[in-house]
Design a protein around this motif. Structure first.
Motif, PDB file in Angstrom:
ATOM      1  N   LEU A 100      -3.687   5.875  -6.640  1.00 52.79           N
ATOM      2  CA  LEU A 100      -2.927   5.013  -5.729  1.00 52.79           C
ATOM      3  C   LEU A 100      -3.744   4.549  -4.516  1.00 52.79           C
ATOM      4  CD1 LEU A 100       0.513   6.889  -5.643  1.00 52.79           C
ATOM      5  CD2 LEU A 100      -0.088   4.835  -6.943  1.00 52.79           C
ATOM      6  N   LYS A 101      -5.018   4.917  -4.469  1.00 52.88           N
ATOM      7  CA  LYS A 101      -5.828   4.598  -3.282  1.00 52.88           C
ATOM      8  C   LYS A 101      -5.859   3.108  -2.968  1.00 52.88           C
ATOM      9  CE  LYS A 101      -9.009   8.547  -3.108  1.00 52.88           C
ATOM     10  NZ  LYS A 101     -10.433   8.962  -3.191  1.00 52.88           N
ATOM     11  N   GLU A 102      -6.161   2.304  -3.963  1.00 54.41           N
ATOM     12  CA  GLU A 102      -6.255   0.868  -3.706  1.00 54.41           C
ATOM     13  C   GLU A 102      -4.905   0.287  -3.325  1.00 54.41           C
ATOM     14  OE1 GLU A 102      -8.950  -0.916  -3.239  1.00 54.41           O
ATOM     15  OE2 GLU A 102      -9.941   1.023  -3.494  1.00 54.41           O
ATOM     16  N   PHE A 103      -3.866   0.785  -3.980  1.00 59.19           N
ATOM     17  CA  PHE A 103      -2.520   0.306  -3.686  1.00 59.19           C
ATOM     18  C   PHE A 103      -2.132   0.601  -2.239  1.00 59.19           C
ATOM     19  CE2 PHE A 103       1.916   1.735  -3.249  1.00 59.19           C
ATOM     20  CZ  PHE A 103       2.576   0.518  -3.442  1.00 59.19           C
ATOM     21  N   ALA A 104      -2.500   1.786  -1.737  1.00 55.61           N
ATOM     22  CA  ALA A 104      -2.041   2.225  -0.418  1.00 55.61           C
ATOM     23  C   ALA A 104      -3.086   2.036   0.679  1.00 55.61           C
ATOM     24  CB  ALA A 104      -1.632   3.691  -0.482  1.00 55.61           C
ATOM     25  N   ARG A 105      -4.250   1.465   0.360  1.00 55.95           N
ATOM     26  CA  ARG A 105      -5.350   1.399   1.321  1.00 55.95           C
ATOM     27  C   ARG A 105      -4.952   0.728   2.637  1.00 55.95           C
ATOM     28  NH1 ARG A 105     -11.185   1.287   0.898  1.00 55.95           N
ATOM     29  NH2 ARG A 105     -10.993   1.478  -1.359  1.00 55.95           N
ATOM     30  N   GLU A 106      -4.356  -0.449   2.560  1.00 56.49           N
ATOM     31  CA  GLU A 106      -4.031  -1.186   3.783  1.00 56.49           C
ATOM     32  C   GLU A 106      -3.023  -0.426   4.635  1.00 56.49           C
ATOM     33  OE1 GLU A 106      -5.328  -3.837   5.101  1.00 56.49           O
ATOM     34  OE2 GLU A 106      -6.772  -4.055   3.468  1.00 56.49           O
ATOM     35  N   SER A 107      -1.978   0.116   4.005  1.00 56.14           N
ATOM     36  CA  SER A 107      -0.971   0.865   4.768  1.00 56.14           C
ATOM     37  C   SER A 107      -1.571   2.126   5.366  1.00 56.14           C
ATOM     38  CB  SER A 107       0.201   1.232   3.858  1.00 56.14           C
ATOM     39  OG  SER A 107       0.855   0.076   3.400  1.00 56.14           O
ATOM     40  N   PHE A 108      -2.467   2.769   4.616  1.00 52.23           N
ATOM     41  CA  PHE A 108      -3.114   3.977   5.116  1.00 52.23           C
ATOM     42  C   PHE A 108      -3.994   3.664   6.329  1.00 52.23           C
ATOM     43  CE2 PHE A 108      -6.739   6.920   5.129  1.00 52.23           C
ATOM     44  CZ  PHE A 108      -6.058   8.123   5.307  1.00 52.23           C
ATOM     45  N   ARG A 109      -4.760   2.575   6.254  1.00 51.45           N
ATOM     46  CA  ARG A 109      -5.584   2.179   7.399  1.00 51.45           C
ATOM     47  C   ARG A 109      -4.714   1.953   8.629  1.00 51.45           C
ATOM     48  NH1 ARG A 109      -9.044  -2.751   4.815  1.00 51.45           N
ATOM     49  NH2 ARG A 109     -10.785  -1.611   3.875  1.00 51.45           N
ATOM     50  N   PHE A 110      -3.640   1.177   8.446  1.00 52.13           N
ATOM     51  CA  PHE A 110      -2.755   0.860   9.567  1.00 52.13           C
ATOM     52  C   PHE A 110      -2.212   2.139  10.189  1.00 52.13           C
ATOM     53  CE2 PHE A 110       1.546   0.095  11.178  1.00 52.13           C
ATOM     54  CZ  PHE A 110       1.306  -0.888  12.122  1.00 52.13           C
ATOM     55  N   THR A 111      -1.757   3.072   9.337  1.00 54.43           N
ATOM     56  CA  THR A 111      -1.212   4.341   9.829  1.00 54.43           C
ATOM     57  C   THR A 111      -2.276   5.130  10.589  1.00 54.43           C
ATOM     58  OG1 THR A 111       0.246   4.407   7.902  1.00 54.43           O
ATOM     59  CG2 THR A 111      -0.035   6.453   9.134  1.00 54.43           C
ATOM     60  N   LEU A 112      -3.471   5.202  10.029  1.00 52.16           N
ATOM     61  CA  LEU A 112      -4.575   5.923  10.682  1.00 52.16           C
ATOM     62  C   LEU A 112      -4.859   5.360  12.058  1.00 52.16           C
ATOM     63  CD1 LEU A 112      -7.080   7.823  10.725  1.00 52.16           C
ATOM     64  CD2 LEU A 112      -8.321   6.006   9.520  1.00 52.16           C
ATOM     65  N   PHE A 113      -4.962   4.037  12.144  1.00 51.03           N
ATOM     66  CA  PHE A 113      -5.337   3.425  13.411  1.00 51.03           C
ATOM     67  C   PHE A 113      -4.241   3.616  14.469  1.00 51.03           C
ATOM     68  CE2 PHE A 113      -7.929   0.236  10.711  1.00 51.03           C
ATOM     69  CZ  PHE A 113      -8.881   1.223  10.471  1.00 51.03           C
ATOM     70  N   LYS A 114      -2.976   3.500  14.078  1.00 47.84           N
ATOM     71  CA  LYS A 114      -1.888   3.677  15.044  1.00 47.84           C
ATOM     72  C   LYS A 114      -1.789   5.141  15.489  1.00 47.84           C
ATOM     73  CE  LYS A 114       0.474   0.842  16.194  1.00 47.84           C
ATOM     74  NZ  LYS A 114       0.340  -0.163  17.270  1.00 47.84           N
ATOM     75  N   TRP A 115      -1.979   6.068  14.554  1.00 47.00           N
ATOM     76  CA  TRP A 115      -1.942   7.482  14.908  1.00 47.00           C
ATOM     77  C   TRP A 115      -3.128   7.840  15.797  1.00 47.00           C
ATOM     78  CZ3 TRP A 115       0.607  11.245  16.324  1.00 47.00           C
ATOM     79  CH2 TRP A 115       0.276  12.587  16.126  1.00 47.00           C
ATOM     80  N   ALA A 116      -4.281   7.252  15.522  1.00 50.04           N
ATOM     81  CA  ALA A 116      -5.462   7.495  16.360  1.00 50.04           C
ATOM     82  C   ALA A 116      -5.228   7.004  17.781  1.00 50.04           C
ATOM     83  CB  ALA A 116      -6.683   6.818  15.747  1.00 50.04           C
TER      84      ALA A 116
END
Length: 870
Positions: A65-81
């Motif tokens: 599921l990495k490619e499927f969730a990549r964009e959402s994961f990036r967004f979550t990482l950056f906001k949490w950071a």
């Protein structure tokens, strides 16, 4: 290679069994599904920390599921950071990035983002590694490229290119090292090796053992690459450490017979050469040669290159230095400055200066706009022998030396300029004087005073020179005329302990006079330190007068709509009428960077409520004092403290009362270094939404101009030039990786160059009309002379309204200019057409250049993102 048909008689190979499809795990699938739903719901609820944990679980359990969730994961990482950063949970922030990179080790966006956090926290070497890896994965990744350019200026300072291009300096060092090695110095330590060039010179000269140390991780790795590429990998030992931390035999097996170093700055001692040589003599070097035992073997003694130095100086008049270090104008924008006390730059080496002050700044005197005038003859201030540990140890403890310098030219005393002659050995030396063509600048010690200090031939200037804290400290103490003290410049009130014999006043009388003298300059107890660029801004009369006129025009035009119907009171016409009308006040917001008086300029206009973004308490106190002295009511000005990150444009521009709109918003659009500020268009878009009807952003439009030039100077300061190796060593390909294609803090008026075209309009930023903006533009520029187009300097016309503008390339401008430096110069003849493609994307401005006929384009040359730090 010929591929034949399979033989019919060949024995068939055993077929490989098909790998069995993994069996479905219903429990795992259910957990993944539920966790993915939870992550998405947490995102909707802005619960980024929980969403991040859910995504980690999902992607570890179901990598498919990495490619499927990549964009959402990036967004979550950056906001949490962002949240972790705001809470100061730095270790947790980096832990999250490490976990993210375990899942996506080759994600250039995550690598770049982690690099940005590392750079912000001061880990520049580590940040550079992440930016560089991101660029390897995606060479056209604009954000990573510009971040790498930004960090490259910190890691490999521009003077490295100048030094390597200074063939005279290189050859003299090589000659001195060769002489020392041939005379018996067989073991060598290169302190602060940089690219490794001096250590390689020693090895090439025949040294048996060569060691080198370098504190910067980036330069250490660069030196290792350079040494290996030149076939000396096994013969030069490079250590990543300060020389002060080196021990025998832990780091090197024995004391060396020669130390070579060039850890000198414009002020000679600023890079710590005194401390490092004292440590070297005590712990790393063989003892120096005893002059009484000249027959002893050189192999049993130690020596240093350079062997010593002589420091020279002179007093100068220089309007460019003056306007950057003290306020020279009585009024700005209609505001009298007489009440605000002493405003000066953070450069002073007087005894009462605090630790935040720098003892000197640096300038290349030969390139200062307007030039300079020597007021005294050159004087010899100091001699130092680097081969005498006793002299080195006694330097910082010796009493200050004082000199009486006869004034030879009438003028205003603005600064003392200092330089040195570096004695590599008894015969070879280098000078860093203002008339020399050298890679060094001169050390400048500005005079901080309330008013001009005029001197005439026949006067004497008393100067004090000391080496307190291993820094060269120089300042003017007093001006003597006809044997009497004319002006005391020593804020301590203490007189010099001794004086030159050229002074006709007896020593005791002079000391007493200086100790008791009270200056009549009206020194205010109020003292405020401003950056040099802020001082120059205050001295920019045209800038403030232009803003005053533009604000007056707008506020006068808007006032009628703020007067309630039936109110026949006359409109206010200026600062004398602070009451103005009884209607709603006009709201003005000044979000200029640093110290700015524009809010007060607006508040002088009646019925105005002005907000200032000045943050420092000391600066707010000065503005409050300035407001009181100029009759601006206290309630007319409020300090708009922005406690959010600079990148949060919403917080910067928001109103304290959301139902109110701004009548005017002043945006600081151009950095002092010559670049457009980061996220300017984003700020302008938000500002437009917060304006009342007919309100305005200042400035409303910015026009960027540029010009084709042929400048060897810009090439020499941007990269190691030429195809020939430096002193026979292959260095250029390695250090040129850190070439930045833009030169900032440029004085175009004194740049050594040949103009190959007339100025041309390159780009327009319309802050009031979004529909007028574009993302790219082709500009055709006709060359007026033949030559090589090596660079495109640029500057701006800042339009406050349709009639009033400010040019960043003017004699009184507090801004510098910048220039794109082409990686491949373009040969042009008079009449040729050069096409410049200017592109704006995500706050990044890039310029590429090519000749129209023949259409041989140069390698694209990009500008770093507006607002990048250099």
């Amino acid at each position: 290679m010929v591929i034949g048909m399979p033989s019919a008689t060949a024995r068939p190979r055993r077929a490989r069994r098909t790998r069995r499809t993994p069996r479905e795990d219903p429990v795992r699938n259910e957990l993944v599904s539920r966790s993915l739903e939870s992550a998405q719901q947490c995102l909707l609820n802005q619960d980024y920390g929980t969403a991040f944990v859910h995504y980690l679980l999902v992607l570890n359990l179901a990598p498919v599921l990495k490619e499927f969730a990549r964009e959402s994961f990036r967004f979550t990482l950056f906001k949490w950071a962002e949240e972790l950063d705001s809470l100061g949970r730095i270790q947790d922030l980096f832990d999250c990035y490490e976990q993210a990179l375990e899942l996506f080790p080759n994600d250039e966006v995550i690598l770049n983002s982690m690099g940005e956090h590392l750079f912000k926290m001061g880990f520049r070497d580590e940040a550079a590694g992440h930016f560089h890896k991101a660029l390897k994965l995606k060479p056209d990744f604009t954000e990573a490229k510009e971040n790498f350019y930004r960090v490259a200026n910190w890691l490999v300072e521009r003077w490295h290119f100048l030094m390597l291009n200074d063939s005279r300096r290189n050859q003299k060092y090589q000659q001195a090292i060769r002489k020392a090695v041939e005379s018996g110095c067989s073991t060598v330590l290169d302190i602060g090796t940089g690219t490794g060039i001096l250590g390689m010179c020693a090895k090439k000269a025949g040294a048996d053992k060569v060691y080198a140390c370098e504190l910067s991780k980036t330069m250490y790795e660069l030196a290792c690459e350079v040494v290996a590429a030149n076939g000396m990998n096994g013969s030069i030992k490079i250590l990543h450490m300060k020389s002060l931390e080196m021990e025998i035999p832990k780091d090197i097996p024995e004391r060396v017979s020669l130390v070579v170093t060039e850890t000198v700055d414009a002020g000679l001692f600023g890079e710590g050469i005194i401390e490092s040589l004292i440590h070297a003599w005590n712990h790393l070097l063989l003892p120096p040669q005893n002059p009484e035992e000249l027959s002893s073997s050189p192999a049993l003694t130690g020596r240093v290159i350079p062997a010593g130095a002589t420091v020279f100086g002179m007093a100068v008049e220089c309007q460019e230095i003056r306007r950057h270090h003290r306020v020279c104008v009585p009024t700005v924008g209609g505001l009298s400055l007489s009440s605000v006390g002493n405003l000066h730059s953070p450069v002073s080496c007087k005894r009462d200066a605090d630790d935040s002050m720098e003892p000197y700044t640096t300038e290349r005197l030969s390139r200062l706009p307007g030039g300079y005038t020597p007021l005294t003859a050159t004087f010899r201030a100091l001699d130092i022998n680097f081969n005498s540990v006793q002299e080195l140890e006694g330097l910082c403890s010796q009493e200050p030396m004082r000199f009486n310098l006869p004034v030879v030219q009438a003028g205003v005393l603005d600064a003392l300029a200092m330089w040195f002659q570096l004695h590599l050995d008894e015969e070879i030396s280098l000078s860093t004087g203002p008339q020399e063509d050298t890679c060094w600048e001169q050390a400048i010690y500005p005079v901080q005073s309330h008013s001009d200090i005029c001197v005439n031939p026949g006067d004497e200037l008393i100067v004090e020179v000391s080496c307190e804290d291993a820094y060269l400290r120089v300042h003017s103490v007093a001006v003597v005329r006809d044997g009497s003290i004319l002006i005391s410049l020593d804020d301590t009130g203490e007189g010099p302990a001794s004086s030159s014999t050229s002074n006709p006043t007896p020593e005791a009388e002079l000391c007493s006079a200086l100790a008791c003298l009270q200056t009549n300059q009206g020194r205010s107890p109020e003292t405020c330190i401003l950056e040099c660029s802020e001082i120059a801004l205050l001295n920019n009369v045209h800038y403030h007068e232009s803003f005053r006129r533009a604000l007056d025009k707008l506020l006068t035009a808007l006032r009628p709509q703020h007067i309630p119907q039936g109110d026949n009171s006359e409109r206010s016409n200026g600062p004398a009428d602070q009451e103005g009308s009884a209607g709603e006040p006009l709201y003005v917001l000044d979000v200029s960077e640093g110290f700015s008086v524009l809010a007060l300029v607006a508040a002088q206009h009646g019925s105005v409520k002005a907000y200032s973004s000045v943050e420092k308490e000391q600066h707010q106190a000065v503005l409050a004092l300035l407001a009181r002295a100029n009759g601006v009511q206290a309630e007319a000005v409020e300090f708009w403290l922005c406690r959010a990150d600079d990148s949060d444009v919403t917080t910067v521009l928001q109103r304290p009362s959301t139902e109110k709109l701004w009548s005017a918003i002043v945006l600081d659009c151009v950095e002092t270094c010559g670049l457009i500020r980061q996220k300017l268009m984003d700020r302008a878009a938000l500002a437009r939404c917060l304006l009342e009807a007919n309100g305005r952003i200042f400035p409303q439009r910015i026009v960027m101009y540029g010009q084709l030039v042929d400048s060897d100077t810009l090439l020499l300061e941007s990269a190691v030039q030429g195809c020939e190796p430096t002193l026979g060593f292959n260095i250029a390909p390695f250090i040129n990786q850190f070439t930045v294609p833009v030169h900032v803090f440029l004085d175009l008026s004194t740049l050594q160059c040949k103009h190959l075209s007339n100025p041309a309009e390159l780009f327009v930023f319309d802050l009031m009309n979004s529909t007028a903006n574009y993302t790219d533009r082709d500009v055709r520029v006709q060359s007026t002379s033949s030559g090589r187009v090596t660079a495109i300097p640029f500057w701006y016309e800042v339009h406050l309204d349709e009639e009033i503008s400010i040019n960043t390339f003017s004699e009184d401008s507090h801004w510098k200019q910048a220039a794109v430096v082409l990686q491949q110069p373009l040969e042009v003849n008079a009449g040729d057409t050069v096409r410049l493609h200017v592109q704006l994307h995500n706050s990044s401005l890039s310029i590429t250049a090519c000749k129209e006929e023949p259409a041989a384009c140069s390698v694209p040359n990009s500008l770093p993102r507006a607002g990048a730090s250099y």
